[in-house]
Design an enzyme around this catalytic site. Sequence first.
Site, PDB file in Angstrom:
ATOM      1  N   HIS A   8     -20.271   9.540   6.014  1.00 57.75           N
ATOM      2  CA  HIS A   8     -19.937  10.964   6.083  1.00 57.75           C
ATOM      3  C   HIS A   8     -21.184  11.772   5.758  1.00 57.75           C
ATOM      4  O   HIS A   8     -21.872  11.491   4.787  1.00 57.75           O
ATOM      5  CB  HIS A   8     -18.819  11.292   5.092  1.00 57.75           C
ATOM      6  CG  HIS A   8     -18.172  12.614   5.356  1.00 57.75           C
ATOM      7  ND1 HIS A   8     -18.826  13.813   5.142  1.00 57.75           N
ATOM      8  CD2 HIS A   8     -16.951  12.933   5.824  1.00 57.75           C
ATOM      9  CE1 HIS A   8     -18.017  14.804   5.480  1.00 57.75           C
ATOM     10  NE2 HIS A   8     -16.871  14.293   5.891  1.00 57.75           N
ATOM     11  N   ARG A  25     -19.813  12.837  13.531  1.00 52.54           N
ATOM     12  CA  ARG A  25     -20.314  12.530  12.192  1.00 52.54           C
ATOM     13  C   ARG A  25     -21.493  11.570  12.227  1.00 52.54           C
ATOM     14  O   ARG A  25     -22.423  11.680  11.429  1.00 52.54           O
ATOM     15  CB  ARG A  25     -19.197  11.929  11.341  1.00 52.54           C
ATOM     16  CG  ARG A  25     -18.231  12.964  10.869  1.00 52.54           C
ATOM     17  CD  ARG A  25     -17.139  12.363  10.017  1.00 52.54           C
ATOM     18  NE  ARG A  25     -16.270  13.424   9.530  1.00 52.54           N
ATOM     19  CZ  ARG A  25     -15.128  13.233   8.884  1.00 52.54           C
ATOM     20  NH1 ARG A  25     -14.726  12.004   8.636  1.00 52.54           N
ATOM     21  NH2 ARG A  25     -14.401  14.250   8.486  1.00 52.54           N
ATOM     22  N   THR A  65     -15.734  18.336   2.349  1.00 56.41           N
ATOM     23  CA  THR A  65     -15.129  18.248   3.671  1.00 56.41           C
ATOM     24  C   THR A  65     -16.007  18.822   4.791  1.00 56.41           C
ATOM     25  O   THR A  65     -16.756  19.771   4.588  1.00 56.41           O
ATOM     26  CB  THR A  65     -13.764  18.959   3.705  1.00 56.41           C
ATOM     27  OG1 THR A  65     -13.290  18.957   5.056  1.00 56.41           O
ATOM     28  CG2 THR A  65     -13.868  20.407   3.257  1.00 56.41           C
ATOM     29  N   GLU A  66     -15.828  18.217   5.979  1.00 58.42           N
ATOM     30  CA  GLU A  66     -16.422  18.741   7.194  1.00 58.42           C
ATOM     31  C   GLU A  66     -15.902  20.161   7.469  1.00 58.42           C
ATOM     32  O   GLU A  66     -16.534  20.956   8.155  1.00 58.42           O
ATOM     33  CB  GLU A  66     -16.007  17.810   8.341  1.00 58.42           C
ATOM     34  CG  GLU A  66     -16.623  18.090   9.667  1.00 58.42           C
ATOM     35  CD  GLU A  66     -16.365  16.904  10.606  1.00 58.42           C
ATOM     36  OE1 GLU A  66     -16.815  15.787  10.281  1.00 58.42           O
ATOM     37  OE2 GLU A  66     -15.721  17.107  11.641  1.00 58.42           O
ATOM     38  N   GLY A  71      -0.895   7.134   2.666  1.00 62.15           N
ATOM     39  CA  GLY A  71      -0.214   7.861   3.737  1.00 62.15           C
ATOM     40  C   GLY A  71       0.421   6.941   4.766  1.00 62.15           C
ATOM     41  O   GLY A  71       1.584   7.124   5.146  1.00 62.15           O
ATOM     42  N   ALA A  72      -0.312   5.940   5.228  1.00 60.22           N
ATOM     43  CA  ALA A  72       0.215   5.045   6.269  1.00 60.22           C
ATOM     44  C   ALA A  72       1.394   4.242   5.733  1.00 60.22           C
ATOM     45  O   ALA A  72       2.448   4.153   6.365  1.00 60.22           O
ATOM     46  CB  ALA A  72      -0.875   4.101   6.763  1.00 60.22           C
ATOM     47  N   GLY A  73       1.207   3.671   4.547  1.00 62.29           N
ATOM     48  CA  GLY A  73       2.251   2.840   3.961  1.00 62.29           C
ATOM     49  C   GLY A  73       3.517   3.634   3.716  1.00 62.29           C
ATOM     50  O   GLY A  73       4.619   3.197   4.072  1.00 62.29           O
ATOM     51  N   ASP A 131      -7.978  -4.905   0.193  1.00 60.93           N
ATOM     52  CA  ASP A 131      -7.161  -6.051  -0.214  1.00 60.93           C
ATOM     53  C   ASP A 131      -6.384  -6.676   0.958  1.00 60.93           C
ATOM     54  O   ASP A 131      -6.331  -7.897   1.087  1.00 60.93           O
ATOM     55  CB  ASP A 131      -6.177  -5.638  -1.326  1.00 60.93           C
ATOM     56  CG  ASP A 131      -6.898  -5.071  -2.550  1.00 60.93           C
ATOM     57  OD1 ASP A 131      -8.111  -5.337  -2.701  1.00 60.93           O
ATOM     58  OD2 ASP A 131      -6.256  -4.367  -3.350  1.00 60.93           O
ATOM     59  N   ARG A 137     -15.203   7.678  14.116  1.00 60.63           N
ATOM     60  CA  ARG A 137     -13.983   8.460  13.969  1.00 60.63           C
ATOM     61  C   ARG A 137     -14.306   9.947  13.899  1.00 60.63           C
ATOM     62  O   ARG A 137     -15.274  10.345  13.248  1.00 60.63           O
ATOM     63  CB  ARG A 137     -13.236   8.051  12.702  1.00 60.63           C
ATOM     64  CG  ARG A 137     -12.001   8.882  12.426  1.00 60.63           C
ATOM     65  CD  ARG A 137     -11.206   8.364  11.249  1.00 60.63           C
ATOM     66  NE  ARG A 137     -11.846   8.551   9.962  1.00 60.63           N
ATOM     67  CZ  ARG A 137     -11.913   9.718   9.311  1.00 60.63           C
ATOM     68  NH1 ARG A 137     -11.417  10.821   9.851  1.00 60.63           N
ATOM     69  NH2 ARG A 137     -12.495   9.789   8.136  1.00 60.63           N
ATOM     70  N   HIS A 144     -17.971   6.228   4.092  1.00 58.12           N
ATOM     71  CA  HIS A 144     -16.735   7.007   4.023  1.00 58.12           C
ATOM     72  C   HIS A 144     -15.521   6.309   4.626  1.00 58.12           C
ATOM     73  O   HIS A 144     -14.427   6.416   4.091  1.00 58.12           O
ATOM     74  CB  HIS A 144     -16.972   8.333   4.755  1.00 58.12           C
ATOM     75  CG  HIS A 144     -15.815   9.281   4.722  1.00 58.12           C
ATOM     76  ND1 HIS A 144     -15.258   9.708   3.534  1.00 58.12           N
ATOM     77  CD2 HIS A 144     -15.122   9.903   5.700  1.00 58.12           C
ATOM     78  CE1 HIS A 144     -14.269  10.559   3.805  1.00 58.12           C
ATOM     79  NE2 HIS A 144     -14.147  10.667   5.113  1.00 58.12           N
ATOM     80  N   LEU A 202      -5.970  11.185   9.117  1.00 63.80           N
ATOM     81  CA  LEU A 202      -4.626  11.535   8.661  1.00 63.80           C
ATOM     82  C   LEU A 202      -3.638  11.443   9.821  1.00 63.80           C
ATOM     83  O   LEU A 202      -2.498  11.020   9.649  1.00 63.80           O
ATOM     84  CB  LEU A 202      -4.602  12.939   8.042  1.00 63.80           C
ATOM     85  CG  LEU A 202      -5.332  13.112   6.697  1.00 63.80           C
ATOM     86  CD1 LEU A 202      -5.111  14.516   6.144  1.00 63.80           C
ATOM     87  CD2 LEU A 202      -4.892  12.085   5.676  1.00 63.80           C
ATOM     88  N   GLN A 234     -18.249   4.392   8.978  1.00 63.56           N
ATOM     89  CA  GLN A 234     -18.673   5.792   9.057  1.00 63.56           C
ATOM     90  C   GLN A 234     -19.356   6.246   7.770  1.00 63.56           C
ATOM     91  O   GLN A 234     -18.834   6.044   6.679  1.00 63.56           O
ATOM     92  CB  GLN A 234     -17.459   6.687   9.295  1.00 63.56           C
ATOM     93  CG  GLN A 234     -17.822   8.166   9.350  1.00 63.56           C
ATOM     94  CD  GLN A 234     -16.717   8.987   9.998  1.00 63.56           C
ATOM     95  OE1 GLN A 234     -15.763   9.376   9.353  1.00 63.56           O
ATOM     96  NE2 GLN A 234     -16.852   9.219  11.290  1.00 63.56           N
ATOM     97  N   PHE A 237     -13.236  21.549  13.602  1.00 65.60           N
ATOM     98  CA  PHE A 237     -13.833  20.364  12.999  1.00 65.60           C
ATOM     99  C   PHE A 237     -14.833  19.778  13.995  1.00 65.60           C
ATOM    100  O   PHE A 237     -14.858  20.160  15.168  1.00 65.60           O
ATOM    101  CB  PHE A 237     -12.729  19.336  12.693  1.00 65.60           C
ATOM    102  CG  PHE A 237     -12.508  19.087  11.231  1.00 65.60           C
ATOM    103  CD1 PHE A 237     -12.253  20.131  10.358  1.00 65.60           C
ATOM    104  CD2 PHE A 237     -12.542  17.791  10.725  1.00 65.60           C
ATOM    105  CE1 PHE A 237     -12.031  19.887   9.012  1.00 65.60           C
ATOM    106  CE2 PHE A 237     -12.320  17.547   9.374  1.00 65.60           C
ATOM    107  CZ  PHE A 237     -12.062  18.579   8.517  1.00 65.60           C
ATOM    108  N   LEU A 261     -16.847  13.458  -1.884  1.00 68.72           N
ATOM    109  CA  LEU A 261     -16.849  14.071  -0.558  1.00 68.72           C
ATOM    110  C   LEU A 261     -16.770  15.593  -0.621  1.00 68.72           C
ATOM    111  O   LEU A 261     -16.039  16.148  -1.419  1.00 68.72           O
ATOM    112  CB  LEU A 261     -15.625  13.542   0.196  1.00 68.72           C
ATOM    113  CG  LEU A 261     -15.284  14.175   1.542  1.00 68.72           C
ATOM    114  CD1 LEU A 261     -16.264  13.723   2.607  1.00 68.72           C
ATOM    115  CD2 LEU A 261     -13.869  13.808   1.955  1.00 68.72           C
ATOM    116  N   GLY A 305       0.831  -1.204   0.000  1.00 73.44           N
ATOM    117  CA  GLY A 305       0.000   0.000   0.000  1.00 73.44           C
ATOM    118  C   GLY A 305       0.866   1.253   0.000  1.00 73.44           C
ATOM    119  O   GLY A 305       1.767   1.392   0.830  1.00 73.44           O
TER     120      GLY A 305
END
Lengths: 234, 588
Positions: free
Chosen positions: B244, B288, B256-257, B17-19, B223, B399, B355, B405, B242, B120, B254, B14
């Site tokens: 949204h 949310r 954004t909030e 961002g995390a990967g 996956d 969440r 979402h 993020l 979730q 937020f 989307l 992946g």
Amino acid sequence: MLISIYRYNPETDREPYMQDIDVDMPEGKDLMVLDVLNLIKEKDETLSYRRSCREGVCGSDGMNMNGKNGLACITPISEVAKNNKLVVRPLPGLPVIRDLVVDMAIFYKQYERIKPYLQNTTPASGRERLQSPEDRAKLDGLYECILCACCSTSCPSFWWNPEKFVGPAGLLQAYRFLADNRDEATSERLSELDDPFSVFRCRGIMNCVSVCPKGLNPTKAIGHIRDMLLSRAT
Amino acid sequence: MNLRKLSFDAVVIGGGGAGMRASLQMAKSGFKTACLTKVFPTRSHTVSAQGGITCAIASADPNDDWRWHMYDTVKGSDYIGDQDAIEYMCSVGPEAVYELEHMGLPFSRTENGRIYQRPFGGQSKDFGKGGQAARTCAAADRTGHALLHTLYQNNLKNETVFLNEWFAVDLVRNQDGVVVGVIAIEIETGEVVFVESKATVLATGGAGRIYASTTNAHINTGDGNAMALRAGYAMQDMEMWQFHPTGIYGAGTLVTEGCRGEGGYLINKDGERFMERYAPNAKDLAGRDVVARSMMTEILEGRGCGEMGDHVYLKLDHLGKEIVHSRLPGITELSKTFAHVDPAVNPIPVVPTCHYMMGGIPTNINGQAITRVNGEDQIIPGLYSCGEAACVSVHGANRLGGNSLLDLVVFGRAAGLFIEEQLHQGIDHRQASEEDISHAMSRLNRLDSNEKGEDTATLKRELQSCMQNYFGVFRDGDFMKKGREELSVMRGRIANLVIQDKSKAFNTARMEALELQNLFEIAEATAISSDERTESRGAHSRRDFPDRDDANWLCHSLYDPINQTLEKRDVNFTPKTVETFEPKERTY
């Protein structure tokens, strides 16, 4: 609606051909080009193209629609079709892997060449580096690039010299770091671009500006780099 | 079977961002690190994140405190977020965000040059007593794009090996049950390769495509989670999805909030700002789950907008052209493209849309994947997970906006740091045998050799409409039973998918078939977990069990894919440096 699509499968086709497909458009709905490709793929799974976000931010589905590069997911059929016909081809100037999928290696290579990352060797404090809103505003119109390659593959200078001319996408990012007052490598960056091809092959044709799906202006950024190179030379 | 083999110290599946935060950490330390991703990294779904990254860096409010952020997150989770993990995320967050700034992320700025923060949903000062906070760090409304590109750029700088447009099929385990890599397809050539690794990190993001209507990209097919499920590993809190509040009506994209953070609000067909009735204090910036349910209630009670009365409006025009176009430029673009309105002039038609997957692969703070053996937690040797694919769990049953993020940066980094340490100490395991590899190849072999069966497109529609109809914002036992029956019939049909196109080069039909099988695993885990959790909590809202039931369900659910049953797992209530936040009634 008649959709004419560029087809090529390296395993079965000796050469590429155009396939004409009659698509029944759902009434009262203005589909995006990507939606239409998805409809076609449901019937013919061999059709290959890239897609991801379907909202114009990931840059996967750059292609040539009735002669103009753009993102299929945010291009409404009504905007591009002429006389109830739409011709869809891969981005021009890059090798075709299959159907609408092009080999983008040279495009990415030119991006990597400009060292697209912040260079700053001064140790940072325990917090963020400060930057005024005015200095930050200098990055607007630059950092938003999505690397879709619509610009570089519509640029005749890039078609002729893809190995030597960085191309509009790469140069837009080169300027993004030149314009960032947090970056300390301005001089090195300019030296690496200071030759007859890297920047100066831009002939101001401005195809890049007219096709950019994010409304960015690479020609203007290239102009700024030219000015920096020239003022350095004098 | 003679597969080409590539070997790495660590392979991250992946390139979101995390990967990429995980791979960056390890590559920086000089380990041979691969990031294997089915799309070019900047096409990953992190790119679509808009509003920002929530973190107490005390820019908007010099007195801000990560403990207040922690309180909000625990409350937002409806008290089944693990408090040790939330404590870690909120306290380490500022360091992780400053690192991003140092890497070059073009954050928006305040007048004094600091990172700009916006309000937020679900944010408060002083443990809920000090009113609305502004804690979400933003790069205009393109924070995910800015973050993802910055991470890609820094991975280039640190020479991560990118296996771009490679599709991971299944996990490979050796005879000791250690995960030693994955079977993957190089999409361009169709070649199948064994990617061997001392540490395998699943950072494959969410699976919103199990629903017909979702903000998620086409590629979000779960996956990694499906690979773990097929390997028999447990999945946590899979009923928690979730919705949204503001997906663009019809398109699902989307908005954004941050729109509501900047002062926008929702109205019904009478022009009433209805959130004042449902959440008198936080109004449009309630959690949310609360906002999404309120919107659905308005619609179901006949106060929806449009000819069909099936959506509501998000009003922004009162903010003025300048604010809308400067703070929310991306939203302006999206609204024009997908709703044909300029939000500075007309309201945007919106509807709750799938979402985010709060559930996932259970992990500890170090990203080590956990499964259950005889009712006890057990670490899966060699396997790690972070980001949306993982359930560490910082989001619990709901969440908060801006926390995804932060989750992916903090825990991508944490997994990287931990694996680094393990690699320094030395990781040694037995090589996979021919048999181990051919076991991992069985799904792909079946798909490639199958001549008779159903096609992907039809079954995908069936799956998505089943999930949409029976497992949406409001749930009901009878309906869910029906959904489960449909799914159990679908299982055999999806296992028996057929592709007509057997070619090698860039065969997207093969990818989509494999992805549908992955979606199915996630859908079934979701269905069973939803039906078995007999209460309403956070995003999981049941008509037949409308109340939160702390006596029985103040716990994680753990889905066992082998027996298709649900176990309970304790929530962590023991943070290290602060006192426990005790469960309270959750109001906004």
